[in-house]
Design a protein around this motif. Structure first.
Motif, PDB file in Angstrom:
ATOM      1  N   CYS A 158     -13.029   6.376  -1.287  1.00 26.88           N
ATOM      2  CA  CYS A 158     -13.235   5.060  -0.685  1.00 26.88           C
ATOM      3  C   CYS A 158     -13.912   4.130  -1.692  1.00 26.88           C
TER       4      CYS A 158
ATOM      5  N   TYR B 193      -6.810   8.826   2.908  1.00 24.09           N
ATOM      6  CA  TYR B 193      -5.538   8.943   3.618  1.00 24.09           C
ATOM      7  C   TYR B 193      -5.495  10.257   4.382  1.00 24.09           C
TER       8      TYR B 193
ATOM      9  N   GLU C 180      -7.488  -1.307  -4.406  1.00 22.81           N
ATOM     10  CA  GLU C 180      -8.573  -0.646  -3.705  1.00 22.81           C
ATOM     11  C   GLU C 180      -8.072   0.666  -3.121  1.00 22.81           C
ATOM     12  N   THR C 181      -8.997   1.588  -2.916  1.00 23.76           N
ATOM     13  CA  THR C 181      -8.607   2.901  -2.414  1.00 23.76           C
ATOM     14  C   THR C 181      -9.357   3.225  -1.134  1.00 23.76           C
ATOM     15  N   ASP C 182      -8.707   4.049  -0.320  1.00 23.25           N
ATOM     16  CA  ASP C 182      -9.279   4.488   0.942  1.00 23.25           C
ATOM     17  C   ASP C 182      -8.817   5.923   1.190  1.00 23.25           C
TER      18      ASP C 182
ATOM     19  N   LYS D 104       0.841  -1.197   0.000  1.00 24.79           N
ATOM     20  CA  LYS D 104       0.000   0.000   0.000  1.00 24.79           C
ATOM     21  C   LYS D 104       0.872   1.240   0.000  1.00 24.79           C
TER      22      LYS D 104
ATOM     23  N   MET E 120     -18.053   0.264   3.344  1.00 18.86           N
ATOM     24  CA  MET E 120     -17.671   0.118   4.736  1.00 18.86           C
ATOM     25  C   MET E 120     -16.658   1.191   5.136  1.00 18.86           C
ATOM     26  N   GLU E 121     -15.670   1.404   4.262  1.00 12.89           N
ATOM     27  CA  GLU E 121     -14.676   2.446   4.547  1.00 12.89           C
ATOM     28  C   GLU E 121     -15.313   3.836   4.503  1.00 12.89           C
ATOM     29  N   PHE E 122     -16.256   4.020   3.555  1.00 14.65           N
ATOM     30  CA  PHE E 122     -16.938   5.310   3.461  1.00 14.65           C
ATOM     31  C   PHE E 122     -17.714   5.607   4.735  1.00 14.65           C
ATOM     32  N   ASP E 123     -18.469   4.632   5.245  1.00 11.82           N
ATOM     33  CA  ASP E 123     -19.253   4.834   6.458  1.00 11.82           C
ATOM     34  C   ASP E 123     -18.359   5.152   7.653  1.00 11.82           C
ATOM     35  N   LYS E 124     -17.221   4.486   7.732  1.00  7.64           N
ATOM     36  CA  LYS E 124     -16.300   4.725   8.858  1.00  7.64           C
ATOM     37  C   LYS E 124     -15.783   6.155   8.855  1.00  7.64           C
ATOM     38  N   HIS E 125     -15.326   6.620   7.699  1.00 10.97           N
ATOM     39  CA  HIS E 125     -14.781   7.976   7.620  1.00 10.97           C
ATOM     40  C   HIS E 125     -15.886   9.028   7.687  1.00 10.97           C
TER      41      HIS E 125
END
Length: 349
Positions: free
Chosen positions: A134, A98, A94-96, A78, A138-143
């Protein structure tokens, strides 16, 4: 970066550099570059080769230009690029989102003196950014949960935040990468207005009598108002208007002294250049080395104009060097007592 056109000029230079030395077919490492993307001075590369080849590629492009140097950060699993974290999952990427470790809550306060539509649209635009960055919900909801908490701290109503959140969550992520053209913008006249307490009254007055101008070419549609930022406290208190003609309201208080001559420029410009060198750690002068060694910042500078030397041309340059040496000797700013080094005393001989 100095002048307003500096970023565009730098982009043109780097584009030419890339075409000649990186993406050129003569580059022996060209086949290892599966993907090459650049935004200003940040570059993202997908590399298909060994680590040794990657290091050799870096050395190759760093040897092309005297001042254009590339720093290398790489990882097999990553890596971050701007505000995006790119993660390798098997054969997919995949992207998230940062965030830097030093990231703080700098969102615009809801009670700040800004146009209302800007504060209403800010949460929506930030959720859009999250949705783009994201790749998974799941990552979108977290951030998004963290973002809502940050907005609440800055005074935003929870109801409008939840409306913006659910509106973005229902969107198809792929559609967010398609550029949308705003209809009617090109046919509307733009009216720039400095934003203040009377802006709304000015807009209403213009729109009220706009029908009188509809027969004028280009005025058939209602105008679009564009806000300009008014001067804030920083503009009034921080930026100095001092030039060579004025004496700056500072006096030397530090024991570390140095004499800096000014050749055909304002004091403001000269000091700004030194501050820029300190911020970017360009070791071009003993003062920058001293500030770096002592872990000072550019805000620690205190300066004092002690003399203005009139004249023009080569005569002025020689006279400036003469007066510079005079003040270095008078104020005892030569090393080790001060920062002046390698003084050329030929100007007084």
């Amino acid at each position: 970066m100095g002048c307003k056109f500096a970023p565009e000029l730098a982009n043109l230079f780097m584009d030419n550099f890339e075409q000649q030395h990186i993406l050129n077919e003569d580059n022996i490492y060209k086949t290892n570059i599966l993907e090459f993307k650049r935004y200003l001075d940040d570059i993202f590369i997908i590399w298909n080769g060994s680590e040794n080849e990657l290091f050799n590629f870096q050395q190759s492009i760093n040897s092309v230009h005297n001042t254009i140097k590339f720093e290398l950060n790489f990882d097999n699993a990553k890596i971050n690029f701007l505000d995006v974290l790119v993660v390798k999952k098997g054969v997919l990427l995949e992207t998230d989102l940062y965030r830097k470790e030093t990231d703080t809550n700098s969102l615009l306060r809801y009670d700040s003196f800004h146009p209302r539509h800007m504060k209403q649209n800010l949460p929506y635009s930030q959720f859009l950014r999250l949705r783009r960055n994201c790749s998974g919900l799941m990552e979108f909801d977290k951030h998004a949960k963290t973002l809502i908490e940050q907005f609440v701290v800055r005074g935003y109503p929870k109801k409008s935040l939840k409306q913006a959140y659910f509106k973005v969550r229902r969107m198809e992520r792929r559609s967010l990468f398609v550029k949308k053209e705003r209809e009617g913008i090109q046919t509307r006249m733009l009216i720039p207005i400095t934003f203040n307490g009377n802006t709304r009254h000015i807009q209403n007055a213009i729109l009220k009598y706009w029908n009188l101008l509809q027969d004028v070419p280009g005025c058939s549609n209602k105008p679009l108002f564009v806000y300009k930022r008014a001067k804030n406290l920083a503009d009034h208190l921080v930026h100095s208007k001092c030039t060579v003609q004025g004496i700056l309201p500072y006096s030397p208080q530090s024991r570390t002294k140095g004499n800096v001559p000014c050749y055909n420029c304002s004091v403001k410009t000269r000091i700004s250049e030194h501050r820029s060198c300190i911020r970017n750690r360009r070791m071009t002068a003993p003062m920058v080395e001293h500030f770096t060694l002592c872990n000072h910042s550019d805000t620690d500078i205190r300066f004092w104009t002690i003399e203005r030397v009139p004249g023009t041309g080569l005569h002025l340059e020689r006279k400036l060097r003469h007066r510079e040496l005079f003040w270095i000797y008078t104020l005892q700013t030569q090393k080790p007592h001060g920062l002046n080094d390698n003084c050329n005393w030929s100007a007084v001989l």
